[in-house]
Motif scaffolding. Structure first.
Motif, PDB file in Angstrom:
ATOM      1  N   HIS A 141     -12.605  -0.647  -0.957  1.00  0.00           N
ATOM      2  CA  HIS A 141     -11.028  -0.627  -1.695  1.00  0.00           C
ATOM      3  C   HIS A 141     -10.201  -1.682  -1.244  1.00  0.00           C
ATOM      4  O   HIS A 141      -9.309  -2.342  -2.062  1.00  0.00           O
ATOM      5  CB  HIS A 141     -10.564   0.661  -1.321  1.00  0.00           C
ATOM      6  CG  HIS A 141      -9.050   1.034  -1.960  1.00  0.00           C
ATOM      7  ND1 HIS A 141      -8.659   0.780  -3.405  1.00  0.00           N
ATOM      8  CD2 HIS A 141      -7.667   1.052  -1.428  1.00  0.00           C
ATOM      9  CE1 HIS A 141      -7.433   0.807  -3.355  1.00  0.00           C
ATOM     10  NE2 HIS A 141      -7.113   0.849  -2.248  1.00  0.00           N
ATOM     11  N   GLN A 142     -10.036  -1.848   0.123  1.00  0.00           N
ATOM     12  CA  GLN A 142      -9.156  -2.925   0.699  1.00  0.00           C
ATOM     13  C   GLN A 142      -9.570  -4.631  -0.114  1.00  0.00           C
ATOM     14  O   GLN A 142      -8.692  -5.192  -0.548  1.00  0.00           O
ATOM     15  CB  GLN A 142      -9.359  -3.042   2.038  1.00  0.00           C
ATOM     16  CG  GLN A 142      -8.758  -1.841   2.680  1.00  0.00           C
ATOM     17  CD  GLN A 142      -8.960  -1.731   4.060  1.00  0.00           C
ATOM     18  OE1 GLN A 142      -9.721  -2.695   4.786  1.00  0.00           O
ATOM     19  NE2 GLN A 142      -8.618  -0.698   4.827  1.00  0.00           N
ATOM     20  N   ALA A 170      -6.802   4.318   1.126  1.00  0.00           N
ATOM     21  CA  ALA A 170      -6.561   3.046   1.955  1.00  0.00           C
ATOM     22  C   ALA A 170      -7.179   2.649   2.974  1.00  0.00           C
ATOM     23  O   ALA A 170      -7.165   1.566   3.416  1.00  0.00           O
ATOM     24  CB  ALA A 170      -5.091   3.364   2.470  1.00  0.00           C
ATOM     25  N   THR A 218       0.730  -1.244  -0.061  1.00  0.00           N
ATOM     26  CA  THR A 218       0.028  -0.006  -0.020  1.00  0.00           C
ATOM     27  C   THR A 218       0.772   1.289  -0.037  1.00  0.00           C
ATOM     28  O   THR A 218       1.877   1.270   0.549  1.00  0.00           O
ATOM     29  CB  THR A 218      -0.688   0.007   1.251  1.00  0.00           C
ATOM     30  OG1 THR A 218      -0.195   0.180   2.238  1.00  0.00           O
ATOM     31  CG2 THR A 218      -1.664  -1.402   1.426  1.00  0.00           C
ATOM     32  N   VAL A 244      -8.638  -4.810  -3.801  1.00  0.00           N
ATOM     33  CA  VAL A 244      -7.269  -5.001  -3.792  1.00  0.00           C
ATOM     34  C   VAL A 244      -7.016  -6.420  -3.826  1.00  0.00           C
ATOM     35  O   VAL A 244      -6.276  -7.182  -4.450  1.00  0.00           O
ATOM     36  CB  VAL A 244      -6.571  -3.884  -3.160  1.00  0.00           C
ATOM     37  CG1 VAL A 244      -4.947  -4.220  -3.216  1.00  0.00           C
ATOM     38  CG2 VAL A 244      -6.702  -2.432  -3.493  1.00  0.00           C
ATOM     39  N   ILE A 290      -4.080  -0.074  -8.238  1.00  0.00           N
ATOM     40  CA  ILE A 290      -5.322   0.110  -7.794  1.00  0.00           C
ATOM     41  C   ILE A 290      -5.611   1.170  -7.129  1.00  0.00           C
ATOM     42  O   ILE A 290      -5.155   1.271  -5.779  1.00  0.00           O
ATOM     43  CB  ILE A 290      -5.842  -1.065  -7.342  1.00  0.00           C
ATOM     44  CG1 ILE A 290      -5.691  -2.395  -8.161  1.00  0.00           C
ATOM     45  CG2 ILE A 290      -7.477  -1.004  -7.131  1.00  0.00           C
ATOM     46  CD1 ILE A 290      -6.325  -3.773  -7.384  1.00  0.00           C
ATOM     47  N   THR A 346      -1.088   0.159  -4.360  1.00  0.00           N
ATOM     48  CA  THR A 346      -2.026   1.068  -4.037  1.00  0.00           C
ATOM     49  C   THR A 346      -1.636   2.434  -3.845  1.00  0.00           C
ATOM     50  O   THR A 346      -0.459   2.879  -3.391  1.00  0.00           O
ATOM     51  CB  THR A 346      -2.918   0.580  -3.145  1.00  0.00           C
ATOM     52  OG1 THR A 346      -2.419   1.011  -1.751  1.00  0.00           O
ATOM     53  CG2 THR A 346      -3.204  -0.844  -3.092  1.00  0.00           C
TER      54      THR A 346
END
Length: 251
Positions: free
Chosen positions: A69-70, A64, A13, A73, A60, A37
């Protein structure tokens, strides 16, 4: 390329630049495929190309701290590369500079949300989707500000101390199949840390026994080690990577 991560997939990330990109570069060099990310899609795409394009890396964009979103990913890592073996939590913020006694409490809440709660949420996501069955390794990027008083960045340091405790507790809970460690850098020459050395780098670095500030590659190597089988009997540890500064009185 050493190939020690051949066939493995890493999620990193906050990796469009700085320490995160340096870690992603090292993992690719060691054979891994990577999913990176960041908030902004344009620099993320530039980073993907730098890492070797879609055969080795995908990017992506997203927030965060956003659980959707997590989940996306982690899901796309598994779909695109077939696994989610390694996770590096590098995302961190520090919008509050100055004495802790004066810190804006809303800024403090945001720091904890991103630096601590999001780190835990990422670990939950990758564990549920992959590591609970297949195992893996997690490394959190902490800070030397979390292991001693750090005037000017005190609340950021407090959040990193909490991240270290999260790391240790997850290591106990997730062993033996998942190892969880953290790395605590001192000042690394990145845009994120500019306020700590800009215009006075020689003065700041003079306090370090190694007489220089860090660069992203200085952090990437130790992170790769902790993710690798070379560290197979190491979990719940905070590895200080600081040029020796915590041995002195320097800031």
């Amino acid at each position: 390329m050493t190939g020690r991560f051949a066939g493995k997939t890493a999620i990193v990330t906050g990796a469009s630049r700085g320490i995160g990109l340096g870690i992603a570069e090292r993992l690719v060099a060691d054979g891994a495929n990577v999913v990176i990310t960041a908030r902004k899609p344009e620099p993320l795409q530039v980073a993907v190309e730098q890492l070797g394009g879609p055969e080795r890396a995908i990017g992506i964009a997203g927030n965060a701290g956003d659980e959707e979103h997590q989940a996306e990913v982690v899901s796309r890592a598994i779909e695109h590369f077939g696994s989610a073996d390694l996770f590096v939590n590098n995302t961190g913020i520090n919008p509050a500079f100055g004495p802790m006694i004066d810190v804006d409490l809303d800024a403090g809440r945001k720091i904890v949300e991103v630096n601590c709660l999001a780190a835990l949420s990422w670990a939950q996501q990758v564990h549920r989707a992959w590591m609970s069955v297949h195992g893996g390794a997690i490394v959190n990027i902490s800070s030397v500000s979390g292991i001693r008083a750090s005037p000017g960045v005190g609340f950021y340091g407090a959040s990193k101390a909490m991240l270290t405790h999260i790391t240790q507790t997850l290591a106990v809970e997730l062993g033996p199949s998942v190892r969880v460690n953290a790395v605590a850098p001192a000042v690394v020459k990145t845009k994120f840390a500019e306020k700590l050395y800009e215009g006075r780098e020689d003065t700041v670095s003079a306090a370090y026994p190694l007489k220089r500030l860090g660069v992203p590659a200085d952090i990437a190597g130790p992170v790769a080690f902790l993710l690798s089988e070379d560290a197979s009997w190491i979990t719940g540890q905070l590895l200080v990577v600081d040029g020796g500064i915590t041995l002195t009185r320097g800031a």
